[in-house]
Design an enzyme around this catalytic site. Structure first.
Site, PDB file in Angstrom:
ATOM      1  N   GLU A 173       3.831  -9.771  15.335  1.00  0.00           N
ATOM      2  CA  GLU A 173       3.174 -10.206  16.556  1.00  0.00           C
ATOM      3  C   GLU A 173       3.541 -11.672  16.850  1.00  0.00           C
ATOM      4  OE1 GLU A 173      -1.371 -10.095  18.398  1.00  0.00           O
ATOM      5  OE2 GLU A 173      -1.023  -9.947  16.249  1.00  0.00           O
TER       6      GLU A 173
ATOM      7  N   ARG B 201       0.817  -1.211   0.000  1.00  0.00           N
ATOM      8  CA  ARG B 201       0.000   0.000   0.000  1.00  0.00           C
ATOM      9  C   ARG B 201       0.853   1.265   0.000  1.00  0.00           C
ATOM     10  NH1 ARG B 201      -3.437  -3.659   3.029  1.00  0.00           N
ATOM     11  NH2 ARG B 201      -2.312  -3.094   4.935  1.00  0.00           N
TER      12      ARG B 201
END
Lengths: 288, 255
Positions: A200, A163
């Site tokens: 994560e 993006r």
């Protein structure tokens, strides 16, 4: 609320309580208020007499249009960057511009769609594809970045896959800089340097072409969103390893709960809009 | 070299008495690929009294000829725009990537040259401005580099076409065949409305499989794909023929 606070508040939807964000010593805090709208306006009336904060807003002026009421979005004045030693960001410039929020920000913020439970349950995904469908808002987004960077002698705009590839090139073209894509492994065909970073769960790798940038160049890093700041940090390290000076990181959206700004250390971060990443219900604490 | 038949000059090809060698001259002159090659004799549809011999290609040719006259040249390479050489010189060829034997066309070196990158975008914008295009669809990920600047300049919206599971909202999917196996391209539902005019942008066209999937996605929601635009074409892979008849415009060819 104590003196010394500047307050921005917004209401996620007509039937949810107000969410209050307040800034103290340059750091954003958030607290949910269970006050209804009439209570809050009373408070604001008493606060504004004693407060000089430039962006206290009465509830009505920040209430989002109801058709975007699930947006979970807060609009910020454009120059929300951490204080840094960089002399290109003088303090008086920052405070002068926070007096009036740029009128284009509201349109940009409201064009971003929030998708709950993507990619995993509990995550509120900030979808910029709806911003790209709004030609005025997309143009305004690019214009806001270009106005900020065009006279800063920036020769490199680095965009993070994928993006960042949407926002980076228009900025690069407008300010006359080169565009350098930072990609996932094995996508770039030539010789690359790699930087590992933590997710994560697990790790990922970011790559850049050798020779794309030279030592001493001034760079901007662009992505659509900063969350934990892990990806941006990896991009900063990659560029600094080859001797480039990273002037600033620029994102359309920041998720302040995830403290990405702190992870960037002294590198300035410039964003146009803030978003909540967790559901509002998780966020509400009993009022004091 | 081509003779115009005087009886119906504006229906030249339908009156043209042909045999295969001359037909091939027509193909070369108009750059048309013939679809059928057998011959048949029938009365010409023009009002002259002659009975002509045609190949049944003639009617296809007539159609192509008409549409060809309305179309602009399909390749900037053949236009010989002065900016083309500068753009082509900045594209780096990386041998044996991603597999041995493949010569990879690397556009990242073009992006390092602000003038040539801007020229690339300008050439597309000059072509599509004023054509009432409301959608630019870019194919992940290198189509995301060229698509948005074009969209911003012509006032169109940008629609990303992505690999599976990247787009967060409701999507429609189109499967397509790769050399080994299959892949899938997705687009958000509601991004494009019926009857919108669309442009599909990618950095390179090879076999045309990905572009074909993109065209299908847009047509499924009722959009009209006006043209496909790529920086580079590999003409030996004949991707142009795989585009459902949609026109293709490229800046640079690489053999």
């Amino acid at each position: 609320m104590q003196p010394g606070f500047s307050i921005l508040c917004f209401q996620a939807s007509a039937d949810l309580p107000f969410l209050v964000f307040y800034q103290r010593k340059g750091v954003m805090h958030a607290a949910a208020s269970l006050l209804n709208s009439s209570n809050l306006s009373l408070r604001f009336a008493s606060q504004t007499q004693t407060r000089l904060s430039p962006w206290i807003a009465a509830p009505s002026s920040v209430r989002l249009p109801l058709n975007r009421s699930q947006n979970y979005r807060i609009a910020l004045p454009p120059l929300h960057s951490t204080v840094s030693g960089d002399s290109t960001q003088p303090q008086q410039m920052a405070s002068a511009d926070v007096k009036a929020q740029d009128p284009r920000i509201a349109g940009i913020s409201s064009a971003i769609r929030v998708i709950p439970d993507f990619p995993k349950p509990g995550i509120m995904f900030q979808d910029i594809t709806t911003l790209l469908l709004d030609t005025k808002a997309f143009r305004d987004t690019i214009d806001l970045f270009v106005e900020r960077y065009k006279d800063k002698n920036i020769s490199v705009v680095a965009g993070i896959e994928a993006r960042g590839f949407i926002f980076g090139p228009p900025i690069a073209l407008a300010i006359g800089a080169k565009f350098v894509p930072m990609r996932k492994p094995k996508k770039l065909p030539g010789e690359v340097i790699s930087e590992e970073y933590s997710l994560e769960y697990g790790k990922d790798v970011m790559e850049m072409h050798v020779g794309a940038v030279q030592a001493g160049e001034r760079a901007l890093i662009v992505d659509d969103l900063v969350a934990t700041g892990g990806t941006l940090s990896a991009a900063i390290r990659l560029l600094e390893r080859v001797g480039v000076h990273v002037v600033e990181c620029a994102c359309v959206i920041e998720l302040p709960e995830l403290k990405g700004r702190e992870r960037l250390g002294e590198k300035p971060l410039f964003v146009l809009s803030l978003g909540l990443c967790s559901k509002l219900e998780n966020f509400i604490k009993p009022s004091d | 070299m081509l003779k115009v038949d005087e009886c119906r000059p504006n229906l030249t090809l339908s009156c043209y008495a042909t045999h295969v060698p001359i037909l091939s001259d027509i193909y070369k002159a108009f750059e048309i690929t013939p679809k059928i090659t057998f011959q048949k004799t029938y009365a010409c549809s023009c009002s002259c009294s002659r009975i002509h011999t045609h190949t049944s290609c003639c009617f296809t040719l007539q159609q192509n000829y008409k549409t060809f006259r309305e179309r602009e040249p399909m390749s900037a390479y053949k236009d010989k725009d002065a900016r083309i050489n500068g753009i082509k010189d900045q594209i780096r060829v990386v041998p044996n990537f991603p597999k041995p034997g493949i010569m990879f066309q690397d556009i990242t070196t073009l992006l390092l040259k602000p003038k040539e990158f801007k020229d690339t975008i300008d050439m597309f914008v000059e072509r599509y401005k004023g054509k009432n295009i409301s959608v630019v669809a870019g194919i992940e990920a290198r189509g995301f580099i060229f698509g948005p600047p074009i969209a911003l300049a012509i006032g169109a919206k940008f629609v990303p076409l992505r690999k599976p599971k990247k787009l967060p909202g409701k999507v429609i999917s189109e499967e397509y065949i790769l050399e080994y196996g299959r892949d899938c391209l997705e687009m958000h539902v509601g991004a494009v409305e019926s009857a919108e005019r669309a442009l599909v942008v990618d950095d390179l066209i090879a076999t045309g499989g990905t572009l074909c999937a993109a065209i299908n996605l847009l047509e499924r929601v009722g959009a009209e794909v006006v043209e496909c635009a790529c920086v580079i074409e590999l003409p030996d892979l004949k991707g142009r023929e795989r585009l459902n008849g949609k026109p293709l415009y490229v800046l640079v060819e690489s053999h």
